[in-house]
Scaffold this active site. Structure first.
Site, PDB file in Angstrom:
ATOM      1  N   ILE A  79       0.839  -1.200   0.000  1.00 40.96           N
ATOM      2  CA  ILE A  79       0.000   0.000   0.000  1.00 40.96           C
ATOM      3  C   ILE A  79       0.876   1.252   0.000  1.00 40.96           C
ATOM      4  O   ILE A  79       0.434   2.323  -0.370  1.00 40.96           O
ATOM      5  CB  ILE A  79      -0.965   0.057   1.217  1.00 40.96           C
ATOM      6  CG1 ILE A  79      -0.193   0.116   2.546  1.00 40.96           C
ATOM      7  CG2 ILE A  79      -1.947  -1.091   1.192  1.00 40.96           C
ATOM      8  CD1 ILE A  79      -1.067   0.540   3.736  1.00 40.96           C
ATOM      9  N   ASP A  80       2.152   1.128   0.422  1.00 33.83           N
ATOM     10  CA  ASP A  80       3.015   2.304   0.618  1.00 33.83           C
ATOM     11  C   ASP A  80       3.536   2.895  -0.699  1.00 33.83           C
ATOM     12  O   ASP A  80       4.000   4.034  -0.714  1.00 33.83           O
ATOM     13  CB  ASP A  80       4.229   1.937   1.487  1.00 33.83           C
ATOM     14  CG  ASP A  80       3.839   1.347   2.828  1.00 33.83           C
ATOM     15  OD1 ASP A  80       2.719   1.606   3.282  1.00 33.83           O
ATOM     16  OD2 ASP A  80       4.658   0.613   3.410  1.00 33.83           O
ATOM     17  N   MET A 101      -0.931   5.498   6.940  1.00 33.92           N
ATOM     18  CA  MET A 101       0.259   4.641   6.871  1.00 33.92           C
ATOM     19  C   MET A 101       1.185   5.092   5.733  1.00 33.92           C
ATOM     20  O   MET A 101       0.952   6.112   5.099  1.00 33.92           O
ATOM     21  CB  MET A 101      -0.169   3.198   6.671  1.00 33.92           C
ATOM     22  CG  MET A 101      -0.650   2.520   7.933  1.00 33.92           C
ATOM     23  SD  MET A 101      -0.982   0.771   7.619  1.00 33.92           S
ATOM     24  CE  MET A 101      -1.026   0.148   9.293  1.00 33.92           C
ATOM     25  N   GLY A 102       2.219   4.293   5.471  1.00 33.83           N
ATOM     26  CA  GLY A 102       3.139   4.617   4.374  1.00 33.83           C
ATOM     27  C   GLY A 102       4.598   4.390   4.700  1.00 33.83           C
ATOM     28  O   GLY A 102       5.471   4.641   3.896  1.00 33.83           O
ATOM     29  N   ARG A 113      -8.790  17.021  17.055  1.00 32.35           N
ATOM     30  CA  ARG A 113      -9.033  15.586  17.261  1.00 32.35           C
ATOM     31  C   ARG A 113      -8.197  14.783  16.269  1.00 32.35           C
ATOM     32  O   ARG A 113      -7.796  15.293  15.223  1.00 32.35           O
ATOM     33  CB  ARG A 113     -10.504  15.254  17.056  1.00 32.35           C
ATOM     34  CG  ARG A 113     -11.436  15.904  18.042  1.00 32.35           C
ATOM     35  CD  ARG A 113     -11.220  15.346  19.450  1.00 32.35           C
ATOM     36  NE  ARG A 113     -12.227  15.866  20.360  1.00 32.35           N
ATOM     37  CZ  ARG A 113     -13.374  15.241  20.623  1.00 32.35           C
ATOM     38  NH1 ARG A 113     -13.659  14.087  20.065  1.00 32.35           N
ATOM     39  NH2 ARG A 113     -14.235  15.783  21.459  1.00 32.35           N
ATOM     40  N   ARG A 169      -5.301  -1.289   4.780  1.00 28.34           N
ATOM     41  CA  ARG A 169      -4.731  -2.494   4.164  1.00 28.34           C
ATOM     42  C   ARG A 169      -5.788  -3.528   3.797  1.00 28.34           C
ATOM     43  O   ARG A 169      -5.508  -4.467   3.059  1.00 28.34           O
ATOM     44  CB  ARG A 169      -3.738  -3.144   5.131  1.00 28.34           C
ATOM     45  CG  ARG A 169      -2.430  -2.438   5.236  1.00 28.34           C
ATOM     46  CD  ARG A 169      -1.261  -3.367   5.018  1.00 28.34           C
ATOM     47  NE  ARG A 169      -1.227  -4.515   5.869  1.00 28.34           N
ATOM     48  CZ  ARG A 169      -0.367  -4.701   6.870  1.00 28.34           C
ATOM     49  NH1 ARG A 169       0.515  -3.772   7.149  1.00 28.34           N
ATOM     50  NH2 ARG A 169      -0.385  -5.806   7.568  1.00 28.34           N
TER      51      ARG A 169
END
Ligand code: F6P
Length: 346
Positions: free
Chosen positions: A125-126, A168-169, A269, A278
């Protein structure tokens, strides 16, 4: 031919589509496919499953991997000999290893040092694997993050809140920058480009002065907090590692939220999207890319093009040496420039 296929490292949407494409293409050519369970651990321990048209039927739309996965590293686990013996014993003419840059690195080593008949297929996914413009899984993750930003926007607006969205990443900002642009966020924080906490706070304050009482800030899990004057705060606790020693990232969103709240006085927040990015069904783009990769990997196996990784470059399917794939690919200059233009305008 007998072809082994394994999935290693973190899962991502599209892995099953590759497994299906490899298997179906092999069946067409009367070749046999052996599914290797849980990455290189399955090859070391001879843990296999049969793959045929039935076992891969209906797989295109399913997330995860039917083979299971692990980050088992043959060299670190002193399992190289076992792996070479397993390949010989099972009579595998080729092993297709689907994985990220770590997997490409270890697969390249198995080819360079042991002569293993291996072919790499890049997944993550990155989107951070060198040698390929895109990896499958990335488009799905960006879509998931963009959907989340859309949803957060309406609630942030209703409550006059600042929302920090942590995505993410790993050490690259691809998911962050693509989803921030697509989702119309107000700022993005990524490892490749330093935005100070003071600049972010000022951006939020200016939006309020202009009558926009809410803001969305996307932050990549691998970024550091940078302060005016150049001091940096790396948020990740170094001691937190997975069972194979890879650092676990995450937590920058909460720290950034505290810093912004203290500087602006507005309510801030945090939403951490985590593994939601994922999971789930792959987008059509990822299904197509994964299918292309699988078919090409099988062709490469039949042509004995070992030690190489399938790649997508300049809108074409090609392949590169595995060594080229082992480095991390950061966000490119053209995308960074696009981000600068988009966020300066908000
Ligand atoms: O490499 C894919 C990825 O999802 C990264 O974005 C993230 O840092 C990491 O894997 C999380 O790994 P794990 O599932 O082991 O926590």
């Amino acid at each position: 031919m007998k072809i082994g296929v394994l999935t290693a490292g973190g899962d991502c949407p599209g892995l099953n589509a590759v497994i299906g494409a490899v298997t179906r293409s092999a069946m067409e050519a009367d070749d046999e496919v052996i599914g290797i369970r849980r990455g290189y651990a399955g090859l070391a321990n001879r843990d296999y499953m049969e793959l045929d048209r039935n076992s891969v039927s209906g797989l295109l739309r399913s997330g995860g991997t039917i083979l299971g996965t692990s980050s088992f590293e043959p060299h670190r686990e002193q399992a190289v000999e076992k792996i070479m013996d397993s390949i010989a014993e099972a009579g595998m003419d080729a092993v297709i290893a689907i994985g990220g840059e770590h997997t490409m690195g270890m697969t390249g080593r198995l080819h360079a040092e042991e002569g293993a008949p291996v072919i790499g297929v890049p997944k993550t996914i990155d989107n951070d694997i060198s040698g390929t413009d895109y990896t499958f899984g990335f488009d799905t993750a960006v879509q998931t993050a963009t959907d989340a930003i859309d949803r957060l926007q309406s609630t942030a607006q209703s409550h006059d809140r600042v929302m920090v969205v942590e995505v993410m990443g790993r050490n690259a900002g691809w998911i962050a920058v693509h989803s921030a642009i697509a989702g119309g966020a107000d700022a993005v924080v990524i490892p490749e480009f330093a935005t100070t906490v003071e600049e972010l706070a000022e951006g939020v304050a200016i939006r309020h002065q202009n009558g926009k009482n809410f803001s969305i800030i996307v932050v990549a899990e691998g970024a550091s907090l940078v302060f005016e004057g150049g001091s940096e705060q790396l948020v990740q606790p170094v001691e937190a590692a997975d069972p194979y020693g890879y650092p676990r990232l995450g937590g920058i969103g909460a720290v950034l939220a505290r810093e912004l709240e203290a500087r602006t006085g507005f309510e801030v927040r945090v939403a951490v999207l985590g593994h939601i990015q994922r999971g789930g069904t792959p987008t059509a783009t990822d299904r197509l890319l994964a299918t292309r990769f699988g078919v090409r990997a099988l062709d490469m196996a039949k042509a004995s093009e070992f030690g190489r990784m399938v790649a997508w470059r300049g809108n074409e399917l090609t392949s590169v040496p595995l060594e080229e794939a082992a480095a991390v690919k950061s966000v490119d200059e053209a995308t960074l420039e696009l981000a600068r233009r988009c966020f300066a305008a908000r």
